[in-house]
Motif scaffolding. Sequence first.
Motif, PDB file in Angstrom:
ATOM      1  N   LYS A   1      32.926 -11.535  -3.719  1.00 37.75           N
ATOM      2  CA  LYS A   1      33.832 -11.610  -4.919  1.00 37.75           C
ATOM      3  C   LYS A   1      34.684 -12.630  -5.123  1.00 37.75           C
ATOM      4  N   GLU A   2      35.239 -12.966  -6.100  1.00 37.12           N
ATOM      5  CA  GLU A   2      36.202 -13.877  -6.386  1.00 37.12           C
ATOM      6  C   GLU A   2      37.367 -13.257  -5.714  1.00 37.12           C
ATOM      7  N   THR A   3      37.550 -12.216  -5.952  1.00 41.08           N
ATOM      8  CA  THR A   3      39.034 -11.678  -5.272  1.00 41.08           C
ATOM      9  C   THR A   3      38.598 -10.807  -4.191  1.00 41.08           C
ATOM     10  N   ALA A   4      39.356 -10.784  -3.210  1.00 40.29           N
ATOM     11  CA  ALA A   4      39.187  -9.913  -2.228  1.00 40.29           C
ATOM     12  C   ALA A   4      38.862  -8.447  -2.729  1.00 40.29           C
TER      13      ALA A   4
ATOM     14  N   PHE B   1      34.290  -2.206 -10.281  1.00 38.91           N
ATOM     15  CA  PHE B   1      33.382  -1.869 -11.315  1.00 38.91           C
ATOM     16  C   PHE B   1      31.841  -2.702 -10.674  1.00 38.91           C
ATOM     17  N   TYR B   2      31.173  -1.558 -11.049  1.00 40.87           N
ATOM     18  CA  TYR B   2      29.684  -1.751 -10.661  1.00 40.87           C
ATOM     19  C   TYR B   2      28.876  -1.034 -11.438  1.00 40.87           C
TER      20      TYR B   2
ATOM     21  N   ALA C   1      49.830  15.477  -4.108  1.00 44.13           N
ATOM     22  CA  ALA C   1      48.746  14.864  -4.320  1.00 44.13           C
ATOM     23  C   ALA C   1      48.360  15.242  -5.862  1.00 44.13           C
TER      24      ALA C   1
ATOM     25  N   ASP D   1      39.956  -4.989  -3.582  1.00 40.77           N
ATOM     26  CA  ASP D   1      41.292  -4.469  -3.817  1.00 40.77           C
ATOM     27  C   ASP D   1      41.075  -3.080  -4.594  1.00 40.77           C
TER      28      ASP D   1
ATOM     29  N   ARG E   1      42.594  -0.307  -4.628  1.00 44.89           N
ATOM     30  CA  ARG E   1      43.585   0.348  -5.613  1.00 44.89           C
ATOM     31  C   ARG E   1      43.591   2.059  -5.567  1.00 44.89           C
TER      32      ARG E   1
ATOM     33  N   PRO F   1      45.481   9.156  -5.524  1.00 48.47           N
ATOM     34  CA  PRO F   1      44.945  10.564  -5.493  1.00 48.47           C
ATOM     35  C   PRO F   1      44.130  10.837  -6.896  1.00 48.47           C
ATOM     36  N   GLU F   2      43.038  11.368  -6.744  1.00 47.41           N
ATOM     37  CA  GLU F   2      42.478  11.791  -7.905  1.00 47.41           C
ATOM     38  C   GLU F   2      43.330  12.764  -8.978  1.00 47.41           C
TER      39      GLU F   2
ATOM     40  N   MET G   1      26.500 -10.526   0.924  1.00 49.46           N
ATOM     41  CA  MET G   1      26.471 -10.235  -0.297  1.00 49.46           C
ATOM     42  C   MET G   1      27.381 -11.001  -1.122  1.00 49.46           C
ATOM     43  N   ARG G   2      27.020 -11.400  -2.247  1.00 50.35           N
ATOM     44  CA  ARG G   2      27.918 -12.407  -3.044  1.00 50.35           C
ATOM     45  C   ARG G   2      29.341 -12.103  -2.925  1.00 50.35           C
TER      46      ARG G   2
ATOM     47  N   ASP H   1      24.466  -8.193  -6.286  1.00 52.40           N
ATOM     48  CA  ASP H   1      25.830  -8.682  -5.231  1.00 52.40           C
ATOM     49  C   ASP H   1      25.104  -8.202  -3.875  1.00 52.40           C
TER      50      ASP H   1
ATOM     51  N   LEU I   1      41.550  -7.310 -12.019  1.00 53.86           N
ATOM     52  CA  LEU I   1      40.790  -6.200 -11.329  1.00 53.86           C
ATOM     53  C   LEU I   1      40.329  -5.219 -12.071  1.00 53.86           C
TER      54      LEU I   1
END
Lengths: 484, 95
Positions: free
Chosen positions: A271-274, A89-90, B53, A276, A278, A281-282, A268-269, B95, B14
């Motif tokens: 993130k609280e969680t490393a 998320f950005y 895929a 990830d 995820r 496949p699109e 860079m700041r 960030d 997340l």
Amino acid sequence: MTTADNMNGWEIVIGLEVHVQLLTESKIFSGASTRFGAEPNTQACAIDLGMPGVLPVVNEAVYPKAIAFGLAVGAEIGARSVFDRKNYFYPDLPKGYQITQMDHPIVLGGHADIMLESGELKTINITRAHLEEDAGKSLHEDFQGMTGVDLNRAGTPLLEIVSEPDMRSVAEAVAYAKYIHQLVTYLDVSDGEMSQGSMRCDANVSIRRFGETEMGTRTETKNINSFRFLERAIIHEINRQVAILETGGRVVQETRLYDPDRDETRPMRSKETANDYRYFPEPDLLPVLIDEAYIQDVRNKMPELPSEKRIRFEREHDLPEADAIILTSTTQLADYFERVAATGGDSRLAANWVRVELLSKLNKASIALEEAPVSAEQLGSIVTRIRDKTISGTIAKTVFDGLWSGQAESADDFIASHDLQQVSGTDELEPIVSAIIANNPKQAEQYRSGKTKLLGFFVGQVMKETGGKANPQQVSELTKKLLT
Amino acid sequence: MKVTRDVVEKIAELAQLQIPDGELAAVSEKMSRVLDLVEEMQSADTAGIEPMANPLDATQLLRPDVVTEHDQRRLYQDIAPETKDGLYLVPKVID
């Protein structure tokens, strides 16, 4: 060699991720324009904005470009090219994921043979290169505590080229980045305009003691957009890591940013969680199958590569390697030189004029070759007149200046209008030489009594008398004849 | 396979989702059941089968490199919560 190379027994290990913007009219998944410099968000369509219900459709132009790059570095081309989602998320990524390639990239393996300062070649292995979409741009200036987002860049096609950690000095890293830049601009894969973000580097840097086989902990410095900043950022990062390790500290694996104003990298700041991401496949895109015939077609259309051109220049134009390297640095310069050589009929002379006179004039005027006021054909016409001895090399510089400042259309016009033809007929030269001898009886006497070094004096006088237009060789012969 | 409360909380973070404490148990239960199904499927012998895929047995059609989308910024920005100088404004992120 920079100061940061070979420090205190520390070995430097560098890998680069180079993001190259593919030279297309439209975006990778939408029909919005990729033109640089448009008003904010005027080139961000519903697909780029991640509006509900939209679907991506792949731009066919990205494949020949990515494949041409792959072939140029001797890579395997992924027959089945699949897109994946990288989730984070950005605000500059409105969909909440970036469409990229994880398991089935378009380019697998390959290598870049970079030339070191010593003239030796070093192979830098390429891990992979994959297609992906660029994100937008966040502007953190003053919007009453808000962040402004321009999504014109979102969806711009990128080829991310990932190297192995094969570079062992700052100089090697810069040479590799320049190699990639030269290759992608030669192939017309990218315009390579770094100031416009068309090529950006992320540098993975770690250090370890010489002889150590394990890698040190690395940091990744992101978004470096010039060769100079790349050099500065890596030097800064190496110095920082050396200082940490030599005082018993531990390097933290993190993402950093280079700040050119302060010439330093900073985290860079975190993130609280490393991270990830995820990946999966699109689901909105099917695999793209690339068959051998398609690859062959791309191969057939590929232009001559820089290394091929360099070797051909050495052979065909009989140029020393150093000249060939300079003249093949860009396709534009190489083409310009070849046109000068073709018009002028003398490759070596053409090479000298392009390499020395033209480049220094461009440099002095701070303009690009495309803006040069003297065309290759005009410079070729100067070379022709030097070759057929109409003018001397010295006078040629005057002619070049004349054409550069737009005083004439061609070398011949300028030579004629300024009466610069070399005076080379015996009929014309003999009276001048005789007069000089008559006016300098003392020197003539000395010459006749054996002081032959004075020949230079007489030739000089004649050249002065003729405003440099006399053919020095002929003057020399005539003087000798008339003095005996 | 049991999806613990910790895992649910991490996934929710997340995904930037807020799950009220009272619902965590139920969500964890539902997610566990999905994974149980996956586990059952894992027992099928897939040796030598190339992962797909996409479930459709088709390949992607490509689009010619032509600009077909033109500026509709006003239309899009009319529905944006906040804009300025053509930019979309969002809560400050650095960030």
